[in-house]
Design an enzyme around this catalytic site. Structure first.
Site: not given
Ligand code: BDP
Length: 677
Positions: A157, A200, A280, A284, A317, A358, A363, A385, A391, A509
């Site tokens: 991922e 995940n 987690k 999501e 998390r 995070k 994100d 984190e 990404e 940026e």
């Molecule tokens: C996001 C990603 C996703 C991750 C999620 C996470 O797009 O794929 O599963 O974070 O941190 O940045 O759980």
């Protein structure tokens, strides 16, 4: 190849000077005790010295003559200040005693000796004179962790460097050598913990904690253990149901609690020093305690109780938010979510629960505010984190060196205990005297020969480790080490690559999303520009651009009230248009395109300027790199050259799409009359 060896490239030392003066130290290695970690230390030294000097050092059991390297954890060797070391700390000292001189690599534990050995090799790579060393190091952070987002089918991922080095075809790999080399890379920069599967957790990875896979996990854990790294697994919160044993995963249900206790026993029977679980939950579409009307303290404490007898921890998390929100309802602000969920629970977590937060409330954007949870949780173990995998920062096709970003984050003053409470002093546990604390990050490696896809993206992994070992290191120090270790000491090479790295984040940026607003990427894969990609969707990631203006109003006065989650000094700074820093303006405020920035230009003109400049700067990166042709081996040279081409093309797309979009929305011309379509 050197691409593969990364910063553990130990090129033969040419040019006689350094070697003539220092070779005397490198001929004998004395090893005092013989744990597996100690063996790793010794092997690293022997192999590297052999490669660099063409002479294999001899091994001895005691310091007998002069000019030896001593690896030891014992106190009886003239080294001062051993008492000042923590568990992972070390001293490197050139000792001139009455009858002999030697270099002592001393740790409080064998881990310290291993870290000292890597440090010592770095000194050689950077051509430091060894005659009078006196170095003392203690890592600032206790947990220095890497999270793999690897799936057992081999995919990763958010992976941009090939497939998993751990898994293929829903099994563990048989290539354990590669895992060992990864352990070496990680350990060489002080990483001491790893979770090997994606947060995940799908059906097959749910079985990692069963007899089917535990023996494989144990093999991997052994490799990492020899390099002083503890192994963790991400678990599926609904495991008791998914593995077919129970009808509920309610954390307060006795059967569920018992189930996890048994499970923990199973795991520790096979891996006695297993680190613990990464979770987690309720995020999501992942299962979690909310299903049963329980909160995150209930959920994590249940797991913590199961792991507690074995010394394990739960890393829970905080990336919890509603990913199905109504975008028309401007009151639901995703940025608020982590704080709103977790702040009220402060103090309710067991002492082997660690919350993983995070760096930002959204994100991993190229620029966003820092999470207001840092400083707000005063009675809860926590780790920060980061995301090393790029990404949202160019997916390792673009050059984007993240150390400067992370430094800014770590230095950010939360004012939690008045002025001078930076995030780095919260996550190292010192501000609130946390029992457990540290930093974790999502890895950027895969099975590409050079590990990271983009050769220069190795610098992010290296720098991550070094920075979390010592957040007081400057970007310049870290970059200097990495470039020299990886590419050697040619001044032209060092200068060009250093400059490229340091310029790269601001460049990225510039041509992507402006002024902290974030997003504007293609949905799902998150590569390339798409201004409205997420604008009319349920994910809570908006810019609210219309014909008059842009930005997210997160003020208390007229917006989502998010600014109030900070301590007063920061809340005030962000709340007011006058004091909100330019680079986060659109993260906190909705303003007209004609709003004047502190820099003196309007928002719309800033958008045009930065997007034109960003492309020029990307071209500049390429020009710098092309100067190094012939000075770097072809594999690494071509890799970067090709990616820079791709970066330039994509930067142009960003420029054209962003500029055109905002030109059409606003109808305002570029003052400099450049072509906008
Ligand atoms: C996001 C990603 C996703 C991750 C999620 C996470 O797009 O794929 O599963 O974070 O941190 O940045 O759980």
């Amino acid at each position: 190849t050197e691409a593969y060896k990364g910063w553990l490239t130990y090129k033969k030392i040419t040019g006689a000077n350094w070697l003539n003066e220092n070779n005397k130290w490198l001929r004998t290695i004395v090893v005092k005790d013989h744990s597996e970690v100690m063996k790793s230390a010794k092997n690293e030294l022997v192999n590297a010295i052999c490669e660099m000097t063409d002479e294999e050092p001899t091994l001895a059991n005691a310091v007998e003559s002069s000019y030896q390297i001593l690896l030891t954890t014992s106190k009886d060797n003239n080294v001062e200040s051993l008492d000042e070391l923590n568990e992972d700390g070390y001293v490197i000292q050139t000792i001139h005693s009455n009858d002999r001189s030697y270099i002592s690599l001393t740790g409080k534990t064998d881990k310290g000796v291993l870290y000292a050995s890597f440090h010592f090799l770095r000194l050689i790579q950077t051509r430091t004179n060894l005659d009078n060393l006196n170095i003392k190091e203690n890592p600032a952070n206790q947990y220095r962790m890497i999270n793999q987002w690897d799936n057992m089918d081999g995919s990763i991922e958010r992976g941009y460097a090939g497939e998993s080095i751990f898994f293929e075809n829903n099994k563990f790999t048989t290539n354990l050598e590669r895992i060992k080399d990864y352990a070496r890379l990680l350990s060489s920069v002080g990483i001491n913990a790893i979770s090997i599967n994606n947060v995940n957790v799908h059906a097959v990875e749910t079985k990692l904690i069963t007899d089917e896979f535990l023996p494989d996990v144990a093999k991997v854990a052994e490799i990492f253990r020899n390099y002083a790294i503890k192994t963790f697994l991400s678990i599926n919160y609904a495991s008791p149901m998914q593995l077919g044993d129970l009808k509920t995963a309610d954390p307060l249900n006795e059967d569920v609690r018992q189930w996890w206790k048994e499970k923990a026993k199973d795991v520790y029977r096979v891996i006695p020093d297993f680190g613990g679980f990464v979770v987690k939950a309720d995020s999501e579409h992942r299962p979690g305690p909310f299903t049963y009307d329980r909160n995150h303290a209930d959920g994590s404490n249940m797991l913590a109780e199961a792991l507690e007898p074995f010394g394990g921890v739960v890393i829970w998390r905080c990336f919890v938010y509603n990913c199905m929100q109504d975008w028309r309802d401007r009151k639901t602000d995703r940025a608020r979510a982590a704080y709103d969920h977790f702040k009220p629970l402060d103090g309710q977590f067991h002492d082997n629960v660690i919350l993983q937060i995070k760096n930002g409330p959204m994100d991993f954007q190229v620029r966003e505010a820092n999470s207001p949870l840092f400083g707000a949780l005063t009675e809860t173990n926590q780790i920060l984190e980061f995301q090393v995998t790029q990404e949202y920062t160019g997916q390792q096709r673009h050059l984007c060196y993240l150390i400067p970003q992370w430094k800014e984050i770590l230095e950010f003053d939360t004012f939690a205990k008045g002025q001078g409470t930076p995030i780095k002093r919260i996550v190292d546990g010192s501000t609130f005297e946390n029992k457990l604390s540290g930093i974790a990050a999502v890895s950027n490696i895969g099975n590409d020969n050079n590990w990271t896809g983009h050769q220069l993206a190795q610098a992010n992994l290296y720098g991550y480790g070094r920075l979390i070992w010592n957040p007081d290191l400057s970007t310049e120090e870290i970059t200097g080490e990495w470039v020299r270790a990886t590419f050697g000491n040619d001044p032209e090479v060092v200068e060009q690559i250093t400059t490229m790295l340091h310029d790269s984040w601001p460049i990225y940026e510039n041509y992507t999303s402006p002024l902290g607003v974030g997003w504007m990427v293609n949905p799902n894969h998150h590569y390339g520009p798409n201004v409205d990609g997420y604008e009319y969707s349920v994910w809570g990631t908006y810019h609210f651009a219309d014909w008059q203006g842009i930005g997210v109003d997160r003020t208390v006065k007229s917006g989502t009230g998010y600014t109030a989650q900070y301590f007063k000094e920061n809340a005030d700074m962000y709340e007011s248009l006058d004091s909100c820093p330019d680079e986060l303006l659109l993260f906190f405020h909705h303003v007209p395109y004609t709003h004047k920035l502190k820099s003196g230009v309007t928002v719309i003109q800033h958008i045009y300027n930065t997007h034109f400049e960003g492309v020029e700067q990307a071209i500049g990166l390429n020009e710098r790199w092309s100067k190094l042709k012939g000075k770097i081996d072809e594999e690494r040279y071509d890799n970067v050259a090709n990616r820079l081409e791709v970066q330039i093309e994509n930067a142009k797309q960003w420029r054209d799409i962003i500029n055109t979009y905002f030109f059409r929305k606003s109808g305002i011309n570029d003052e400099k009359n450049r072509t906008i379509y």
